[in-house]
Design an enzyme around this catalytic site. Structure first.
Site, PDB file in Angstrom:
ATOM      1  N   GLU A   1      -5.224  -8.037  -0.871  1.00  0.00           N
ATOM      2  CA  GLU A   1      -6.043  -7.790   0.143  1.00  0.00           C
ATOM      3  C   GLU A   1      -7.531  -7.185  -0.505  1.00  0.00           C
ATOM      4  O   GLU A   1      -7.367  -6.443  -1.373  1.00  0.00           O
ATOM      5  CB  GLU A   1      -5.737  -6.770   0.957  1.00  0.00           C
ATOM      6  CG  GLU A   1      -4.725  -7.011   2.066  1.00  0.00           C
ATOM      7  CD  GLU A   1      -4.109  -6.042   2.686  1.00  0.00           C
ATOM      8  OE1 GLU A   1      -4.822  -5.263   3.451  1.00  0.00           O
ATOM      9  OE2 GLU A   1      -2.796  -5.938   3.156  1.00  0.00           O
TER      10      GLU A   1
ATOM     11  N   GLU B   1       0.876  -1.044   0.069  1.00  0.00           N
ATOM     12  CA  GLU B   1       0.045  -0.019   0.054  1.00  0.00           C
ATOM     13  C   GLU B   1       0.883   1.332   0.039  1.00  0.00           C
ATOM     14  O   GLU B   1       0.584   2.229   0.497  1.00  0.00           O
ATOM     15  CB  GLU B   1      -0.881  -0.042   1.208  1.00  0.00           C
ATOM     16  CG  GLU B   1      -1.847  -1.221   1.054  1.00  0.00           C
ATOM     17  CD  GLU B   1      -2.943  -1.509   2.155  1.00  0.00           C
ATOM     18  OE1 GLU B   1      -2.675  -0.598   3.310  1.00  0.00           O
ATOM     19  OE2 GLU B   1      -3.750  -2.469   2.439  1.00  0.00           O
TER      20      GLU B   1
END
Length: 308
Positions: A223, A120
């Site tokens: 995810e 991320e």
């Protein structure tokens, strides 16, 4: 136990976990939990599952957690040979390398792990994220980490995955944000918390498929999920339907955690008694959904193929 197995009678195809507490300054804090996690890794490999790990590692400069974005000097200090932060970070990587070298299945072979460092990185919340590092610093941090593990420590059972966060509709170009270089990335992931917005999910699945094809690297959803979801048709409508026909190798939801302090709503997947239970089984029974028992032998190399 496995919530997935309790619902459909089979384990997932992917075991996703986190190495951070084994390697940073928490490494001696909970040896029982760490031993359990490594045992789960071995059991997953023995079943033929795919393993993937992120690292929510603490901030090696400030002593804060991975969400401590108070300093924009962390990457710079890690990359300064001989600095205190550089020495700390290397110590953490030494522990990770030690785990990697000792992570073996019942067959005695090293267990491959799809490893997601600095995940991320498109976001600003982490000390390696977009507000704390420059493009050059992030790329150099990525290369430093791969080089140290692979070349200095001799770790060869990690498959390096980049995993930008893609919650809104994105383009192919967005996936190349701070791309470390084709020779430094093995797997293209995305963390996609699109809620129940199929349009966003499909847009991003199309984009990641294009990147995968252009770079000749496998891709997957590293995810996803909706925290505390209650939709009875979530799996067939928001996971299975958007993924059908896409060239995507896996989809991983975030964790299920049961904690009375969190009113029991910190979950992202199915469990016995959840309103989507029957729908999950429906997805499980689809021909194009692969769970543990559907997987081919992932760990015996194809004949007459040499991997360089």
């Amino acid at each position: 136990g496995s919530d997935t197995k309790a619902v459909c009678g089979d384990y997932p195809a992917v075991y996703s976990f986190d190495f951070a507490e084994h390697i940073d300054d928490r490494h001696a804090s909970d040896p029982d939990a760490q031993a359990l996690r490594l045992r789960c890794c071995r059991e997953a490999y023995d079943r033929g599952m795919v393993l993937t790990s992120c690292i929510h590692i603490n901030n090696p400069l400030t002593g804060g957690d991975s969400w401590d974005n108070s300093s924009n000097r962390v990457a710079a200090e890690i990359l300064t040979e001989g600095s205190a932060t550089n020495r700390t970070f290397k110590e953490w990587l030494d522990r990770l390398a030690d785990i990697a070298h000792n992570l073996r299945g019942s067959d005695g072979k090293l267990i491959p792990v799809i490893f997601r460092p600095f995940h991320e990185h498109t976001q600003t919340w982490s000390w390696w994220g977009a507000s704390c590092t420059t493009t050059e610093e992030f790329i150099n941090l990525w290369k430093f980490t791969v080089k140290y593990l692979r070349d200095t420590k001799g770790v060869h059972n990690f498959i390096y995955a980049i995993s930008p966060q893609m919650d809104s509709a994105k383009t192919v170009d967005d996936f190349y944000f701070r791309w470390p270089g084709d020779e430094w990335v093995d797997f293209v992931g995305m963390d996609c918390y699109q809620g129940i917005n199929n349009a966003v999910f499909v847009t991003n699945l199309k984009a990641i498929s294009k990147v995968s094809l252009a770079k000749l690297k496998p891709c997957g959803v590293t995810e996803t999920g909706v925290e505390g979801f209650t939709a009875t048709d979530y799996w067939t409508t928001n996971i299975h339907a958007p993924l059908t026909g896409r060239r995507v190798s896996m989809v991983v939801t975030w964790r299920n955690k049961y904690d009375p302090m969190e009113s029991g709503t910190h979950y992202f997947s199915v469990f016995p008694g959840h309103p989507s239970e029957r729908d999950f089984v429906k997805m499980y029974n689809q021909e194009n959904s692969f769970f543990c028992s559907d997987l081919p032998d992932m760990y015996t190399p194809a004949e007459n193929v040499t991997v360089l």
